[in-house]
Design a protein around this motif. Structure first.
Motif, PDB file in Angstrom:
ATOM      1  N   THR A 242       0.843  -1.203   0.000  1.00  0.00           N
ATOM      2  CA  THR A 242       0.000   0.000   0.000  1.00  0.00           C
ATOM      3  C   THR A 242       0.873   1.247   0.000  1.00  0.00           C
ATOM      4  OG1 THR A 242      -1.778  -1.154   1.138  1.00  0.00           O
ATOM      5  CG2 THR A 242      -1.803   1.242   1.254  1.00  0.00           C
ATOM      6  N   ALA A 243       1.940   1.243   0.786  1.00  0.00           N
ATOM      7  CA  ALA A 243       2.876   2.377   0.788  1.00  0.00           C
ATOM      8  C   ALA A 243       3.500   2.544  -0.595  1.00  0.00           C
ATOM      9  CB  ALA A 243       3.959   2.163   1.846  1.00  0.00           C
TER      10      ALA A 243
ATOM     11  N   ASP B 109      -6.395  -0.270  -7.391  1.00  0.00           N
ATOM     12  CA  ASP B 109      -5.378  -0.006  -6.361  1.00  0.00           C
ATOM     13  C   ASP B 109      -4.881   1.428  -6.417  1.00  0.00           C
ATOM     14  OD1 ASP B 109      -5.414  -2.664  -5.544  1.00  0.00           O
ATOM     15  OD2 ASP B 109      -3.755  -3.218  -6.865  1.00  0.00           O
ATOM     16  N   LEU B 110      -4.880   2.011  -7.599  1.00  0.00           N
ATOM     17  CA  LEU B 110      -4.315   3.342  -7.772  1.00  0.00           C
ATOM     18  C   LEU B 110      -5.294   4.471  -7.463  1.00  0.00           C
ATOM     19  CD1 LEU B 110      -2.233   2.725 -10.987  1.00  0.00           C
ATOM     20  CD2 LEU B 110      -1.414   2.912  -8.647  1.00  0.00           C
ATOM     21  N   ARG B 111      -6.559   4.147  -7.233  1.00  0.00           N
ATOM     22  CA  ARG B 111      -7.515   5.189  -6.856  1.00  0.00           C
ATOM     23  C   ARG B 111      -7.160   5.737  -5.489  1.00  0.00           C
ATOM     24  NH1 ARG B 111     -12.684   1.974  -7.937  1.00  0.00           N
ATOM     25  NH2 ARG B 111     -12.372   1.585 -10.125  1.00  0.00           N
TER      26      ARG B 111
ATOM     27  N   ARG C 201       2.661  -3.740 -13.749  1.00  0.00           N
ATOM     28  CA  ARG C 201       2.826  -5.174 -13.513  1.00  0.00           C
ATOM     29  C   ARG C 201       2.251  -5.607 -12.174  1.00  0.00           C
ATOM     30  NH1 ARG C 201       8.283  -4.557 -14.542  1.00  0.00           N
ATOM     31  NH2 ARG C 201       8.691  -5.230 -12.428  1.00  0.00           N
ATOM     32  N   LYS C 202       2.262  -4.709 -11.181  1.00  0.00           N
ATOM     33  CA  LYS C 202       1.965  -5.132  -9.814  1.00  0.00           C
ATOM     34  C   LYS C 202       0.703  -4.538  -9.213  1.00  0.00           C
ATOM     35  CE  LYS C 202       6.683  -6.212  -8.866  1.00  0.00           C
ATOM     36  NZ  LYS C 202       7.642  -6.443  -7.853  1.00  0.00           N
ATOM     37  N   THR C 203       0.052  -3.624  -9.887  1.00  0.00           N
ATOM     38  CA  THR C 203      -1.143  -3.014  -9.321  1.00  0.00           C
ATOM     39  C   THR C 203      -2.253  -2.990 -10.357  1.00  0.00           C
ATOM     40  OG1 THR C 203      -0.411  -0.803  -9.954  1.00  0.00           O
ATOM     41  CG2 THR C 203       0.116  -1.502  -7.722  1.00  0.00           C
TER      42      THR C 203
ATOM     43  N   TRP D 290       3.819   5.798  -5.478  1.00  0.00           N
ATOM     44  CA  TRP D 290       3.670   5.972  -6.924  1.00  0.00           C
ATOM     45  C   TRP D 290       2.766   7.176  -7.217  1.00  0.00           C
ATOM     46  CZ3 TRP D 290       5.644   5.670 -11.363  1.00  0.00           C
ATOM     47  CH2 TRP D 290       4.870   5.898 -12.499  1.00  0.00           C
ATOM     48  N   GLN D 291       1.695   7.321  -6.441  1.00  0.00           N
ATOM     49  CA  GLN D 291       0.800   8.459  -6.643  1.00  0.00           C
ATOM     50  C   GLN D 291       1.538   9.775  -6.388  1.00  0.00           C
ATOM     51  OE1 GLN D 291      -2.131   6.986  -3.926  1.00  0.00           O
ATOM     52  NE2 GLN D 291      -3.450   6.208  -5.567  1.00  0.00           N
ATOM     53  N   VAL D 292       2.357   9.816  -5.363  1.00  0.00           N
ATOM     54  CA  VAL D 292       3.158  11.016  -5.069  1.00  0.00           C
ATOM     55  C   VAL D 292       4.124  11.287  -6.222  1.00  0.00           C
ATOM     56  CG1 VAL D 292       4.948  11.945  -3.543  1.00  0.00           C
ATOM     57  CG2 VAL D 292       2.965  10.781  -2.573  1.00  0.00           C
ATOM     58  N   THR D 293       4.796  10.248  -6.687  1.00  0.00           N
ATOM     59  CA  THR D 293       5.749  10.389  -7.784  1.00  0.00           C
ATOM     60  C   THR D 293       5.060  10.917  -9.033  1.00  0.00           C
ATOM     61  OG1 THR D 293       7.030   8.572  -6.845  1.00  0.00           O
ATOM     62  CG2 THR D 293       7.498   9.140  -9.129  1.00  0.00           C
TER      63      THR D 293
END
Length: 153
Positions: A78-79, A143-145, A137-139, A84-87
């Motif tokens: 989750t972190a 998950d990205l919402r 590949r991993k999410t 990734w969202q921050v990036t």
């Protein structure tokens, strides 16, 4: 006979990176009477490089932790997603800074060929696209919402 390493001796490069970030944060604080200076592309590029490296570290930590400690591995995953969202937001901000040709373009569009100095070997866009392959590949899109979490302690 050697003594066990002290906890503060572990991971010296991470500690040095954290110290560097703290120092940089302090130096960005405006002096008395000075107006704060906005960030620039070079600053965001360096920050994006740091976030991307941290993103890769979290990816590996989550992968190694999950088999033996599934709950901790899920939290690290989750972190990883939140980082990734921050990036992604730092990357978008890079393109919206004044003076860049991308300022008028769509915020999520990535066009390294339109950078004023041309497309160097590794640009923020190339780094971001490379990290994006790991995310895909991993999410999942779900998950990205954006979502909130609560502390379980």
């Amino acid at each position: 006979m050697t003594s066990p390493p002290r906890p503060d001796d572990a991971h010296p490069y991470l500690r040095a990176a954290s110290a560097g970030i703290r120092h940089h944060t302090r130096t960005l604080a405006p002096s008395d009477g000075d107006l704060p200076q906005p960030g620039d592309r070079v600053h965001l590029d360096a920050l994006h490089a740091h976030l991307t490296a941290l993103f890769q570290l979290l990816d590996r930590l989550a992968g190694r932790t999950r088999p033996s400690h599934p709950a901790a591995g899920r939290h690290l995953a989750t972190a990883h997603t939140h980082l990734w969202q921050v990036t992604s937001e730092v990357h978008a901000a890079f393109h919206l800074l004044p003076g860049t040709p991308q300022a008028d373009a769509e915020p999520r569009a990535c066009h390294p060929e339109r950078l004023p100095e041309g497309p160097p070997v590794l640009t923020i866009c190339q780094r971001h696209l490379s990290a994006g392959h790991t995310v895909r590949r991993k999410t999942t899109p779900t998950d990205l919402r954006p979502h909130t979490t609560t502390c379980v302690r």
